[in-house]
Design a protein around this motif. Structure first.
Motif: not given
Length: 319
Positions: A50, A142, A144-146
C-alpha cells in the motif's frame, strides 16, 4: 535470497516507491532507499505494498521496480513482493516474475467482496494452486482496506490447508485478541506454526509483540525504531522496548493520519536522504506549508527525546 518461512521474525519494512518530481519512477532513489533500510538493521523489506503505491504503477514499471530493489538488496536481505490484484492471472504472473527475480515470498490480500468464509477459502485455494507449492505466501489481513473480515479460525484453517501460507501480516484493528488467538492456535499438533508480522504503522507494536507477534512489517520512516524495539523485546527487555517505543510515539501517531500518512513518510524519507523527492502520484495528498513546519518541529522534539534515553535517531535531516 532466503525464502520466508513459518519461523521468520524481525523487521520487513514496507518500502516506498520513489518517484521523481515529474512522476517518473526514480530507480536511483530505490538504491539509496534500500541502503537506508539495510543500514537501519532491517531483516528485509516488502515492496509494492500500500505504501508502495502499487496500483499506480504500470506492469512494466512494477517489473522494473522489482528488478532494481532486488539488484540493490544484499543476498541475505529478504524481499517480499506485494502481488494483490483483482485478476488472479495477473497476480500469478507478477508473483512468478518476482520469485524468478529472487523474492523471498509474495503477499496476497483478499479481493473485496469475499464476505463468506467459503468464498475466501476458495479464493486462496485457487491462488495457492496457481502459484504452486514453492512460492511462500503472506496472508495480508487488512479489513480496513479490503472490507473483508477474517476470523482467527479461518486464518488457521488456511495455513493448515495450504502450506504455502507461512506468514500473517496482521493489520486488523482492534486485533490484539485475534493475534493472540492465531498465535495460540498455530504451532500445535494439528496446525503448523505461522509467522506473524504486524503493520498499522507500528502503532500497537509493543502490545503485538507481547501477544506473540514475531516482528513488524510496516513503513515508519525511522525503521531503526522498529528494529530496536523488536530486538529489545526478543532479548527479554520488554519494558525497555516499550520505553523506546513511547519516546517515538508522537511521530508514529503523526504518520498514521488517514489521508496524508504516506505524504508525511515520503517527506521524512526525503529529509533523511533516502529518496530525492517526496512525490506521490495522483491521486494523492500533498502537504501544506503548515504541515511541513509542523513535521519539522515534531521531528526535532521526538529525536531529542529519543536521544535523551540513548536511542538511535538515524540519518541526516533537513528542514
Amino acid at each position: 535470497m532466503p525464502l520466508i518461512d513459518r519461523n521468520t521474525r524481525g523487521v520487513y519494512v514496507i518500502a516506498a516507491t520513489p518517484f521523481a518530481d515529474d512522476g517518473a519512477l526514480d530507480l536511483g532513489s530505490i538504491d539509496t532507499l534500500v541502503d537506508a533500510y539495510v543500514e537501519a538493521g532491517c531483516d528485509g523489506m516488502t515492496i509494492l505494498g500500500v505504501m508502495g503505491e502499487a496500483p499506480k504503477l504500470s506492469p512494466e514499471e512494477s517489473r522494473a521496480a522489482i528488478a532494481r530493489f532486488m539488484a540493490r538488496a544484499p543476498k541475505d536481505f529478504g524481499t517480499i513482493v506485494g502481488v494483490s490484484a483483482p485478476g488472479t492471472d495477473n497476480l500469478v504472473r507478477l508473483a512468478h516474475s518476482a520469485m524468478e527475480a529472487g523474492a523471498a515470498g509474495v503477499m496476497v490480500a483478499p479481493i473485496p467482496g469475499l464476505a463468506l468464509e467459503a468464498a475466501l477459502v476458495g479464493y486462496y485455494a485457487q491462488v495457492c494452486e496457481a502459484l504452486g507449492p514453492d512460492v511462500p505466501v503472506v496472508f495480508q489481513d487488512y479489513p480496513q482496506l479490503t472490507g473483508v473480515k477474517v476470523a482467527a479460525s479461518t486464518i488457521l484453517r488456511l495455513t493448515r490447508d495450504y502450506p504455502q501460507i507461512v506468514m500473517l501480516k496482521h493489520e486488523d484493528c482492534p486485533g490484539l485478541s485475534k493475534l493472540q488467538a492465531v498465535r495460540e492456535g498455530s504451532g500445535t499438533a494439528d496446525t503448523p506454526r505461522l509467522s506473524i508480522l504486524c503493520g498499522n504503522g507500528g502503532i500497537y507494536l509493543p502490545q503485538e509483540l507481547q501477544r506473540g507477534a514475531d516482528g513488524a512489517m510496516t513503513g515508519f520512516a525511522w525503521p531503526e525504531m522498529l528494529v530496536d524495539v523488536c530486538r529489545l523485546h526478543h532479548a527479554g527487555k520488554v519494558d525497555e522496548a516499550e520505553d523506546l517505543f513511547d519516546a517515538w510515539l508522537p511521530l508514529i501517531r503523526h504518520e498514521q493520519q488517514p489521508g496524508i500518512g504516506i505524504a508525511l513518510r515520503k517527506e521524512a524519507l526525503k529529509r533523511r536522504g533516502a529518496i530525492k523527492s517526496a512525490k506521490i502520484r495522483a491521486p494523492g495528498p500533498s502537504l501544506s506549508a503548515a504541515d511541513l513546519a509542523e513535521l519539522t518541529r515534531l521531528i526535532a522534539r521526538t529525536e531529542a527525546r529519543v536521544a535523551a534515553i540513548g536511542g538511535r535517531t538515524g540519518g541526516k535531516l533537513a528542514a
